[in-house]
Design a protein around this motif. Structure first.
Motif, short mmCIF file in Angstrom:
data_model
loop_
_atom_site.label_atom_id
_atom_site.label_comp_id
_atom_site.label_asym_id
_atom_site.label_seq_id
_atom_site.Cartn_x
_atom_site.Cartn_y
_atom_site.Cartn_z
N MET A 1 0.84 -1.18 0.00
CA MET A 1 0.00 0.00 0.00
C MET A 1 0.89 1.24 0.00
N PRO A 2 0.73 2.12 -0.99
CA PRO A 2 1.58 3.32 -1.04
C PRO A 2 1.21 4.29 0.08
N ARG A 3 2.23 4.94 0.61
CA ARG A 3 2.01 5.89 1.70
C ARG A 3 1.97 7.33 1.20
N ALA A 4 2.34 7.59 -0.02
CA ALA A 4 2.36 8.95 -0.55
C ALA A 4 0.96 9.37 -0.97
N ALA A 5 0.71 10.63 -0.86
CA ALA A 5 -0.56 11.18 -1.34
C ALA A 5 -0.63 11.05 -2.85
N ARG A 6 -1.82 10.98 -3.39
CA ARG A 6 -1.98 10.80 -4.84
C ARG A 6 -1.35 11.95 -5.63
N ARG A 7 -1.43 13.16 -5.11
CA ARG A 7 -0.94 14.31 -5.86
C ARG A 7 0.53 14.58 -5.62
N GLN A 8 1.13 13.84 -4.70
CA GLN A 8 2.54 14.07 -4.41
C GLN A 8 3.38 13.57 -5.58
N PRO A 9 4.29 14.42 -6.08
CA PRO A 9 5.11 13.97 -7.21
C PRO A 9 6.14 12.93 -6.76
N ASP A 10 6.55 12.14 -7.70
CA ASP A 10 7.58 11.13 -7.43
C ASP A 10 8.92 11.85 -7.36
N LEU A 11 9.60 11.74 -6.24
CA LEU A 11 10.88 12.43 -6.06
C LEU A 11 11.96 11.91 -6.99
N PHE A 12 11.80 10.70 -7.48
CA PHE A 12 12.83 10.09 -8.30
C PHE A 12 12.46 10.04 -9.78
N ALA A 13 11.36 10.66 -10.14
CA ALA A 13 10.93 10.71 -11.55
C ALA A 13 11.81 11.69 -12.30
N PRO A 14 11.91 11.53 -13.61
CA PRO A 14 12.68 12.51 -14.41
C PRO A 14 12.08 13.90 -14.27
N ALA A 15 12.88 14.90 -14.52
CA ALA A 15 12.43 16.29 -14.42
C ALA A 15 11.26 16.54 -15.36
N ALA A 16 10.45 17.53 -15.05
CA ALA A 16 9.29 17.87 -15.86
C ALA A 16 9.73 18.27 -17.27
N ALA A 17 8.85 18.04 -18.20
CA ALA A 17 9.13 18.40 -19.60
C ALA A 17 9.24 19.90 -19.73
N PRO A 18 9.96 20.37 -20.73
CA PRO A 18 10.04 21.81 -20.95
C PRO A 18 8.65 22.39 -21.21
N LEU A 19 8.53 23.66 -21.04
CA LEU A 19 7.23 24.32 -21.20
C LEU A 19 6.71 24.14 -22.62
N ASP A 20 5.53 23.59 -22.72
CA ASP A 20 4.87 23.45 -24.01
C ASP A 20 3.46 24.02 -23.87
N ASP A 21 2.65 23.86 -24.90
CA ASP A 21 1.30 24.44 -24.87
C ASP A 21 0.46 23.90 -23.72
N ALA A 22 0.57 22.61 -23.44
CA ALA A 22 -0.22 22.02 -22.36
C ALA A 22 0.20 22.61 -21.02
N ASN A 23 1.50 22.76 -20.80
CA ASN A 23 1.97 23.35 -19.54
C ASN A 23 1.62 24.83 -19.46
N ALA A 24 1.63 25.52 -20.59
CA ALA A 24 1.27 26.94 -20.59
C ALA A 24 -0.17 27.11 -20.13
N VAL A 25 -1.08 26.22 -20.55
CA VAL A 25 -2.47 26.30 -20.11
C VAL A 25 -2.54 26.12 -18.60
N LEU A 26 -1.76 25.18 -18.07
CA LEU A 26 -1.74 24.99 -16.62
C LEU A 26 -1.24 26.23 -15.90
N LEU A 27 -0.23 26.90 -16.45
CA LEU A 27 0.28 28.11 -15.84
C LEU A 27 -0.76 29.22 -15.88
N GLU A 28 -1.50 29.33 -16.98
CA GLU A 28 -2.55 30.34 -17.08
C GLU A 28 -3.63 30.08 -16.04
N GLU A 29 -4.00 28.84 -15.85
CA GLU A 29 -4.99 28.51 -14.84
C GLU A 29 -4.44 28.84 -13.45
N ALA A 30 -3.17 28.57 -13.24
CA ALA A 30 -2.58 28.88 -11.95
C ALA A 30 -2.59 30.39 -11.71
#
Length: 107
Positions: free
Chosen positions: A1-30
């Motif tokens: 059973m995982p102990r991390a919250a669902r929204r918690q990012p994986d600390l060992f995952a590769p870095a986020a992708a460079p800013l693209d259109d999908a990420n820009a929409v997320l930034l606008e919403e933020a």
């Protein structure tokens, strides 16, 4: 059973992708969320300032609540337009109300 919250990012995952259109929409919403949060904050602080301006004595049940209101204003006034002037006005009103309390309850 995982102990991390669902929204918690994986600390060992590769870095986020460079800013693209999908990420820009997320930034606008933020940014929209940020504007809404700041609007709520400004309304809260303006309401608090009006509350102490209208008061003839401390409008808080306890001195702890008064201190918490002061700390809230102190911490948040940097984020709103004319925050420094509003904070100065708030502090002046609080000093006026504390002086009234001191007269009512001498040491």
């Amino acid at each position: 059973m995982p102990r991390a919250a669902r929204r918690q990012p994986d600390l060992f995952a590769p870095a986020a992708a460079p800013l693209d259109d999908a990420n820009a929409v997320l930034l606008e919403e933020a940014e929209e969320d940020r504007r809404e949060r700041l609007a709520r904050l400004e309304a809260e602080l303006n309401g608090l300032l009006e509350r102490v301006r209208r008061a003839e004595r401390l409008p808080f049940r306890t001195l702890t609540q008064a201190l918490l209101a002061e700390l809230r204003f102190m911490r948040a006034h940097h984020d709103i337009p004319d925050g420094a002037a509003k904070y100065a006005a708030f502090q002046a009103e609080m000093q006026r109300l504390y002086a009234i309390e001191d007269e009512r309850h001498p040491p």
